[in-house]
Write an enzyme that holds these catalytic residues in place. Structure first.
Site, short mmCIF file in Angstrom:
data_model
loop_
_atom_site.label_atom_id
_atom_site.label_comp_id
_atom_site.label_asym_id
_atom_site.label_seq_id
_atom_site.Cartn_x
_atom_site.Cartn_y
_atom_site.Cartn_z
N GLU A 16 0.84 -1.19 0.00
CA GLU A 16 0.00 0.00 0.00
C GLU A 16 0.88 1.24 0.00
OE1 GLU A 16 -3.89 -1.92 2.23
OE2 GLU A 16 -2.89 -0.23 3.17
N HIS A 25 -8.84 9.98 4.72
CA HIS A 25 -8.48 8.99 3.70
C HIS A 25 -8.72 9.60 2.32
CE1 HIS A 25 -8.16 5.28 1.43
NE2 HIS A 25 -7.71 4.68 2.53
N ARG A 30 -0.87 9.01 2.85
CA ARG A 30 -2.27 9.40 2.72
C ARG A 30 -2.50 10.91 2.79
NH1 ARG A 30 -5.14 4.73 6.50
NH2 ARG A 30 -5.03 3.08 4.94
N HIS A 84 -11.21 9.51 8.33
CA HIS A 84 -11.00 8.07 8.38
C HIS A 84 -10.47 7.55 9.71
CE1 HIS A 84 -10.23 4.06 6.98
NE2 HIS A 84 -8.92 4.17 7.10
N ARG A 108 -1.07 8.07 10.07
CA ARG A 108 -0.92 6.62 10.15
C ARG A 108 -0.48 5.99 8.83
NH1 ARG A 108 -4.27 2.34 9.09
NH2 ARG A 108 -6.14 3.62 8.85
#
Length: 395
Positions: free
Chosen positions: A112, A231, A272, A333, A368
């Site tokens: 990711e 997000h 992100r 998110h 995160r």
């Protein structure tokens, strides 16, 4: 109604469930959840859960986590999470959790955004559901655990500066609410994030940061309340309610972002917050309320095998991701701040613990890293349980 237990756990996501499973079986445990047992954000996690592949990956994993968090992470917590990851995964496998495997039965890994290499285990695109449902099944089989659904914590009881229980309201079928006073030796707060406070969020609407409000009331230390993660990619919709997440692992497998002219405008594998900022700026420049995500670079068989939930949900909304782009927009998110805890998940108030998104142990820093949330919750839930049980946490 007055009840007594050895431990009270507020929340039935992975943090609460894994805490219960790691506590001694002779301990009387009461768990409460604000809604039904499956309405926790843990069930919604799509992408997967990180695992240190081998010692050669340690430096890369540590650096990826720190960089994504803008180097505001607590290094000790990051180290504990990474070094505990393989044992946690073995625990999950022992509880019946199934992860994607290669032909030789070794773990299959996906990648990711902001990860320097694939290190994410997954179960299709419903990893959170796979993990949480299996843990919930295990907890239901524990005779020492009692669970109250539709029960909301409204306060805690404090005596001589120590937490000695919680006050809660239980919704009855007749519409009445029963007041519960639950006293215990130790209390674990695992009540999730703050998404219900936002108009657009991937979270369940009943997650409104109740534990934070109570902590503030009693002067319990809080940390980084402004660290809220948006997000980059949720399915754009004009319908009210929770936003449907398009997992970051979709971009990890090759999906691309386009502006209104079908031109790429950002490196899709950046952290992100960076991708979110790029999308917002592009929307403002284009005068649109969404951008486009194309899964065309991903083979159809991979989409159907790895992302069946995303495929079917988008189909229900009128989009065939194997043939066309889908509109996506950022939404709230995850909450990286919360109730401050030490490396054993202890808060600043004796006998009060916090785990999962409710807590802030510093792992995530200001942002995160993808697929660290399930792992972080499990690692520090287990540490809380071991501390309460008087067992040593070696890492």
């Amino acid at each position: 109604m007055k009840l007594e237990a050895d431990i009270v756990i507020v929340g039935t996501g992975v943090g609460g469930l894994f805490s219960a499973l790691n506590l001694p079986k002779e301990k009387k445990i009461i768990m409460i959840t604000k809604s039904d047992l499956e309405s926790s954000d843990s069930f919604l996690a799509q992408g997967g859960i990180c695992m240190l592949r081998d010692e050669n990956d340690y430096d890369g994993y540590f650096e990826d986590t720190m960089r994504a968090g803008h180097f505001e992470n607590r290094k000790e917590s990051v180290d504990i999470m990474i070094r505990s990851s393989q044992n946690i995964i073995q625990d999950l496998v022992g509880y019946g959790v199934e992860f994607e495997r290669e032909d030789d039965e070794s773990f299959a890994f996906t990648r990711e955004g902001a990860h320097s290499q694939p290190r994410i285990l997954f179960h299709e695109d419903v990893t959170g559901k796979e993990i949480t449902s299996k843990l919930l099944m295990q907890v239901k089989n524990r005779k020492n655990v009692t669970i109250f659904e539709y029960t909301t914590m409204t306060d805690i009881f404090v005596k001589n500066g120590e937490c000695v229980g919680i006050c809660a309201e239980k919704a009855e079928k007749n519409g009445q609410r029963e007041l519960l006073e639950i006293y215990a030796d130790d209390i674990i707060l695992a009540s999730g994030g703050i998404g219900g406070l936002y108009q657009h969020s991937t979270n369940f609407p009943h997650l409104t940061g109740d534990a934070l409000t109570i902590a503030k009331k009693y002067g319990i230390r809080l940390e980084h309340l402004d660290y809220v993660q948006i997000h980059p990619t949720t399915l754009y919709s004009k319908k009210p309610g929770r936003r449907f997440l398009i997992s970051e692992s979709v971009r990890g497998e090759g999906a691309l972002l386009y502006n209104k002219n079908m031109e790429r405008f950002v490196d899709e594998l950046l952290p992100r917050d960076v991708v979110t900022d790029a999308i917002r700026k592009q929307m403002e420049k284009d005068g649109t309320d969404h951008v486009w995500l194309s899964m065309n670079p991903i083979p159809k068989e991979t989409i159907l095998k790895h992302f069946p939930n995303i495929y079917h949900h988008c189909l229900e909304e009128g989009y065939d991701v194997t043939k066309e782009c889908i509109p996506v927009v950022p939404a709230q998110h995850y909450f990286m701040g919360g109730i401050w805890v030490d490396s054993d998940s202890q808060t600043s108030m004796p006998h009060l613990y916090a785990v999962g998104e409710t807590s802030c142990n510093g792992v995530h820093g200001a942002n995160r890293l993808a697929s660290n949330s399930l792992l972080e919750s499990l690692v520090f839930a287990k540490r809380a349980a071991k501390k309460i049980a008087g067992e040593s946490n070696f890492l």
